[in-house]
Motif scaffolding. Structure first.
Motif, short mmCIF file in Angstrom:
data_model
loop_
_atom_site.label_atom_id
_atom_site.label_comp_id
_atom_site.label_asym_id
_atom_site.label_seq_id
_atom_site.Cartn_x
_atom_site.Cartn_y
_atom_site.Cartn_z
N ALA A 40 5.24 7.64 0.67
CA ALA A 40 5.44 8.48 -0.51
C ALA A 40 4.91 9.71 -0.56
CB ALA A 40 4.94 7.90 -1.97
N ASP A 41 5.52 10.77 -0.63
CA ASP A 41 5.38 12.18 -0.49
C ASP A 41 4.24 12.45 -1.83
OD1 ASP A 41 6.66 12.92 1.63
OD2 ASP A 41 8.38 13.90 0.56
N THR A 42 3.53 13.54 -1.50
CA THR A 42 2.56 13.80 -2.58
C THR A 42 3.11 14.33 -3.83
OG1 THR A 42 2.00 15.96 -1.64
CG2 THR A 42 0.45 13.96 -1.22
N ASP A 43 4.52 14.67 -3.87
CA ASP A 43 5.09 14.97 -5.17
C ASP A 43 6.07 13.88 -5.82
OD1 ASP A 43 7.11 14.79 -3.23
OD2 ASP A 43 7.89 17.11 -3.51
N ALA A 44 5.81 12.71 -5.29
CA ALA A 44 6.40 11.68 -5.85
C ALA A 44 5.58 10.93 -6.95
CB ALA A 44 6.76 10.40 -4.90
N TYR A 45 6.11 10.98 -8.05
CA TYR A 45 5.33 10.16 -9.47
C TYR A 45 5.79 8.83 -9.56
CZ TYR A 45 3.74 8.97 -14.05
OH TYR A 45 3.44 8.47 -15.02
N CYS A 46 4.84 7.70 -9.67
CA CYS A 46 5.15 6.52 -9.89
C CYS A 46 5.32 6.16 -11.42
CB CYS A 46 4.14 5.51 -9.06
SG CYS A 46 4.34 3.88 -9.25
N VAL A 94 -0.59 18.82 -9.73
CA VAL A 94 0.85 18.24 -9.46
C VAL A 94 0.36 16.91 -8.61
CG1 VAL A 94 2.96 18.09 -8.38
CG2 VAL A 94 2.10 20.17 -9.85
N GLU A 95 -0.33 16.99 -7.47
CA GLU A 95 -0.62 16.12 -6.52
C GLU A 95 -1.55 14.96 -6.94
OE1 GLU A 95 1.06 19.26 -4.91
OE2 GLU A 95 -0.91 19.59 -5.09
N GLN A 96 -2.45 15.56 -7.75
CA GLN A 96 -3.37 14.58 -8.29
C GLN A 96 -2.65 13.66 -9.22
OE1 GLN A 96 -6.42 16.98 -10.44
NE2 GLN A 96 -7.81 16.54 -8.93
N LEU A 97 -1.75 14.27 -9.87
CA LEU A 97 -0.87 13.34 -10.92
C LEU A 97 -0.06 12.19 -10.26
CD1 LEU A 97 0.46 12.78 -13.59
CD2 LEU A 97 2.06 14.60 -13.17
N CYS A 98 0.42 12.62 -9.40
CA CYS A 98 1.18 11.67 -8.12
C CYS A 98 0.30 10.58 -7.63
CB CYS A 98 1.91 12.30 -7.35
SG CYS A 98 3.32 13.39 -7.83
N VAL A 99 -0.65 11.02 -7.18
CA VAL A 99 -1.86 10.14 -6.55
C VAL A 99 -2.17 9.05 -7.57
CG1 VAL A 99 -3.73 9.83 -5.31
CG2 VAL A 99 -2.56 11.54 -4.46
N GLN A 100 -2.63 9.58 -8.77
CA GLN A 100 -3.26 8.75 -9.85
C GLN A 100 -2.12 7.93 -10.34
OE1 GLN A 100 -6.53 9.23 -10.62
NE2 GLN A 100 -5.95 7.17 -11.65
N SER A 101 -0.88 8.29 -10.43
CA SER A 101 0.13 7.38 -11.10
C SER A 101 0.07 6.08 -10.03
CB SER A 101 1.39 8.25 -11.01
OG SER A 101 1.93 8.27 -9.63
N GLU A 105 0.89 -1.10 0.03
CA GLU A 105 0.03 -0.03 0.01
C GLU A 105 0.85 1.08 -0.15
OE1 GLU A 105 -2.47 2.39 3.59
OE2 GLU A 105 -2.71 0.09 3.49
N ILE A 106 0.42 2.30 -0.72
CA ILE A 106 1.08 3.37 -0.62
C ILE A 106 0.32 4.46 0.25
CG2 ILE A 106 1.81 5.64 -2.19
CD1 ILE A 106 3.42 2.91 -2.60
N ALA A 107 1.21 5.15 1.19
CA ALA A 107 0.58 6.17 2.26
C ALA A 107 0.94 7.48 1.92
CB ALA A 107 0.85 5.70 3.62
N MET A 108 0.10 8.44 1.99
CA MET A 108 0.46 9.93 1.64
C MET A 108 -0.13 10.52 2.92
SD MET A 108 0.19 10.00 -2.49
CE MET A 108 1.32 9.73 -3.48
#
Length: 286
Positions: free
Chosen positions: A93-99, A19-26, A6-9
């Motif tokens: 994962a910080d909310t500026d980490a893109y997967c 920017v944060e939407q993109l990272c969560v969605q990734s 699981e990824i926790a933010m």
């Protein structure tokens, strides 16, 4: 059910920008379950992410903020250490980490070098029995503690200051003291730094080249820093938001890396714009 961790933010309050939407969605698109912790109402959260109040991890009446910038990064550091200590099969994962691709670990360790000096905790997986995690938690228990990795001269200076009745609070220490500086120290102390990825895995685009994430053109191409080993791209949240806010309509260049990723994950940047006033305030605070 996914076998992936699981990824926790954490997003304390307010709307997510694109920017944060993109990272969560990734992470969602890579197959990870995502839990976004918060303390006050949040908005613009991608469908599929689970919202959980932060009190289930750490109850706080006040948030520790950096004295110069008023950033909540210090509180976020404390929060992630407590969360990892309470959780199984979770990677922070910080909310500026893109997967870029799924995060996979057989040991529970998942972190990497950001520079030649520091292992960053922006993406951080540690097993609950990690000696480094225990050290980080003990450190956070004393907001006036003197970092054990400081030089003898600096430690003596801070100790004398405390004895004279004016101990230095962690919020007045240099940026990153409970973040990358502490993470690097305790991982090296325990020997767990042997699990650290090389820079290209989690932090391929250098901080100094972060604007290339936004710009297009051959000379600006951020893709040149990526490799087959890359699993995440650090987007340098508050700094990249400030840069984006200064641009026409707060948008990245068409054809640039962030523009390409927004299109890939079907994120409409105009529906979750960069809060210009907040971004400008963050820029002044820096």
């Amino acid at each position: 059910m996914s076998e992936l961790h699981e990824i926790a933010m954490l997003w304390v309050e307010g709307p997510l920008s694109y920017v944060e939407q993109l990272c969560v969605q990734s992470f969602l698109d890579a197959g990870h379950a995502v839990t976004l912790y918060h303390y006050k109402p949040v908005f613009n959260v991608p469908e599929g992410a689970t919202l959980v109040h932060g009190d289930v991890v750490l109850k706080r009446d006040e948030f520790i903020q950096h004295g110069r910038t008023n950033s909540l990064a210090l509180f976020s550091d404390v929060f992630r250490y407590h969360l990892l200590n309470q959780s199984d099969r979770v990677i922070w994962a910080d909310t500026d980490a893109y997967c870029v691709k799924p995060f996979v670990t057989g040991t529970g360790h998942y972190f990497g070098w950001e520079s030649g000096k520091h292992i960053n905790g922006g993406v951080l997986g540690l097993p609950k029995d990690s000696p480094a995690l225990a050290g980080l938690l003990e450190m956070c228990g004393d907001e006036y503690g003197i970092p054990e990795w400081y030089s003898d001269e600096m430690r003596d200076k801070l100790r004398l200051q405390a004895e004279n009745g004016v101990p230095l609070h962690v919020s007045e220490l240099p940026w990153g003291v409970w973040g990358p500086h502490a993470v690097t120290h305790y991982l090296q102390k325990s020997g767990e730094d042997r699990h650290a990825f090389s820079r290209e895995v989690l932090y391929p685009v250098p901080f100094q080249k972060r604007r290339r994430l936004v710009k297009s053109g051959r000379r600006s191409a951020a893709e040149a820093y990526l490799s087959e080993a890359t699993t995440s791209i650090h987007l340098y949240g508050r700094r990249i938001r400030e840069f984006l806010a200064s641009r026409p309509d707060g948008l990245p260049d068409a054809g640039g890396l962030i523009d390409h990723l927004l299109e890939k994950h079907r994120i409409d940047p105009r529906a979750a714009p960069i809060p210009v006033r907040r971004a400008q305030a963050e820029a002044v605070a820096q």
